[in-house]
Enzyme design. Sequence first.
Site, PDB file in Angstrom:
ATOM      1  N   ASP A   1      34.428  51.637  58.306  1.00  0.00           N
ATOM      2  CA  ASP A   1      35.254  51.345  57.138  1.00  0.00           C
ATOM      3  C   ASP A   1      35.760  49.908  57.264  1.00  0.00           C
ATOM      4  O   ASP A   1      36.251  49.515  58.328  1.00  0.00           O
ATOM      5  CB  ASP A   1      36.428  52.339  57.119  1.00  0.00           C
ATOM      6  CG  ASP A   1      37.350  52.162  55.941  1.00  0.00           C
ATOM      7  OD1 ASP A   1      37.322  53.020  55.049  1.00  0.00           O
ATOM      8  OD2 ASP A   1      38.106  51.177  55.915  1.00  0.00           O
TER       9      ASP A   1
ATOM     10  N   ASN B   1      40.504  42.759  47.938  1.00  0.00           N
ATOM     11  CA  ASN B   1      40.433  42.883  46.483  1.00  0.00           C
ATOM     12  C   ASN B   1      41.652  42.276  45.803  1.00  0.00           C
ATOM     13  O   ASN B   1      41.537  41.585  44.788  1.00  0.00           O
ATOM     14  CB  ASN B   1      40.301  44.352  46.082  1.00  0.00           C
ATOM     15  CG  ASN B   1      38.866  44.843  46.121  1.00  0.00           C
ATOM     16  OD1 ASN B   1      37.927  44.074  45.910  1.00  0.00           O
ATOM     17  ND2 ASN B   1      38.687  46.122  46.388  1.00  0.00           N
TER      18      ASN B   1
ATOM     19  N   HIS C   1      38.073  41.616  42.562  1.00  0.00           N
ATOM     20  CA  HIS C   1      37.047  42.639  42.780  1.00  0.00           C
ATOM     21  C   HIS C   1      35.655  42.035  42.929  1.00  0.00           C
ATOM     22  O   HIS C   1      34.804  42.601  43.631  1.00  0.00           O
ATOM     23  CB  HIS C   1      37.072  43.661  41.637  1.00  0.00           C
ATOM     24  CG  HIS C   1      38.229  44.610  41.722  1.00  0.00           C
ATOM     25  ND1 HIS C   1      38.303  45.608  42.668  1.00  0.00           N
ATOM     26  CD2 HIS C   1      39.364  44.692  40.991  1.00  0.00           C
ATOM     27  CE1 HIS C   1      39.433  46.276  42.519  1.00  0.00           C
ATOM     28  NE2 HIS C   1      40.094  45.743  41.499  1.00  0.00           N
TER      29      HIS C   1
ATOM     30  N   ASP D   1      33.159  42.964  45.901  1.00  0.00           N
ATOM     31  CA  ASP D   1      31.755  43.358  45.764  1.00  0.00           C
ATOM     32  C   ASP D   1      30.847  42.475  46.625  1.00  0.00           C
ATOM     33  O   ASP D   1      29.888  42.958  47.237  1.00  0.00           O
ATOM     34  CB  ASP D   1      31.322  43.268  44.300  1.00  0.00           C
ATOM     35  CG  ASP D   1      31.944  44.355  43.432  1.00  0.00           C
ATOM     36  OD1 ASP D   1      32.533  45.304  44.005  1.00  0.00           O
ATOM     37  OD2 ASP D   1      31.842  44.262  42.199  1.00  0.00           O
TER      38      ASP D   1
ATOM     39  N   GLU E   1      34.697  51.442  50.483  1.00  0.00           N
ATOM     40  CA  GLU E   1      34.374  50.525  51.574  1.00  0.00           C
ATOM     41  C   GLU E   1      33.977  51.301  52.828  1.00  0.00           C
ATOM     42  O   GLU E   1      34.046  50.802  53.935  1.00  0.00           O
ATOM     43  CB  GLU E   1      35.565  49.615  51.880  1.00  0.00           C
ATOM     44  CG  GLU E   1      36.793  50.299  52.425  1.00  0.00           C
ATOM     45  CD  GLU E   1      37.726  50.861  51.362  1.00  0.00           C
ATOM     46  OE1 GLU E   1      38.903  51.086  51.680  1.00  0.00           O
ATOM     47  OE2 GLU E   1      37.297  51.083  50.225  1.00  0.00           O
TER      48      GLU E   1
END
Length: 415
Positions: free
Chosen positions: A207, A215, A220, A224, A250
Amino acid sequence: MSVALDIFPLPQKSEDERLAAVERYDILDTPREPAFDRIAALVRLVFGVETSIVSMIDAHRQWYKASEGTPLTEVPISETFCRYAMTGPEPMIVPDASQDERFRDSPHVTAERGVRFYASVPLTTEDGHNIGTICAIDSHPRQFSGRELEIFRELARVAMSEMELRRLATTDGLTGISTRRAFKEDAEKYVALARRHRSQLSAIAFDIDRFKVINDTYGHAAGDAVLKAVTKAVEPILRQSDIFGRLGGEEFGVILPDADGNAAMVVAEKLRHALLQLSFPGSRPPLTVAASFGVATFDPSADTYDSLMLKADEALYEAKRSGRNKSMPWSGATLATTRQVERRRVLKAGKLVFNDRRSVIDCTVRALWEDGAEVQLSNSADVPDELTLEIPSSNFKWDGKVAIRRPNSLELSFG
């Protein structure tokens, strides 16, 4: 203290069937996806509202698959207007929530710039189950024309079509690796082979650390880009026989056939160091990436795919608790996972009862075994260590204790 409500005025068996339909789409707690983001954007653009949501509804919450105009990702079902929209096939239009007796006292309405206009259409499967909604929300009263209502219905149909396509997809649209469903299907084949041949098999769950901060700080689009970069850094380190999938926003999983715990830890450390080397030129402040890893080894006499990944997740959770940016093997120290039990994955409506039945909290039962259960809820902080779990549809009731406590889930031990 949150108190359960009779959320859906439906026979409990019908609610079980609805939750089975939700489970069939395997969409709860999955990452953002462009198709659903576009639907949320269209709702906001076409109707000129401040907030739009594409959501799924399980037994205790409304979870947002996509949204615009709100920082929330889910709300307890007792607080959402959409619970009323789930009882039938028709759209629900509320021109002014402050004048509607169902909603006028809600804190979402009485707050400054609170909700006034609210409209939702249920997301209905081909066999007639409402599994979620799309919503349009604004802080000013307004009406919906017949034309707007028909457009809203069509957008709901588009959302359901995307869910059907997604259900059949095997590749994650952003990263190009396996979806959660495809990862599980492939991994279960390896698990069956390892059990049959008594061969080695290990799993890694990892993770990205503090991904929400990424973010929030960079946006965002940057998030990405990080997910894509992580995927590209991981793939060269893995063998062709290994399975690599995106399990959540994630969260990632790896299955390593013919690998014992020591070999899996070596791989996890290689992956961890590879992510530390990632750079993103032009980011201000400089963007760096770290991740926490959990490693578990398959026990052919006891493990299923679900229990193997649960052990890897437990190890990952321990890595997070001990400071992040670490690789941890599963220690076998937790009650629910050290015992040889077969977990049955379910999605059922449950209730946590305590304080001489004066306190009742809605929950979603996600797994059951002979003397325990895993439940999800909005907040576990106020739940005592001893309680009763009830599943009304089955007339089941167990007195139990909290074996493992996480912010939004509990593992319970009965007896």
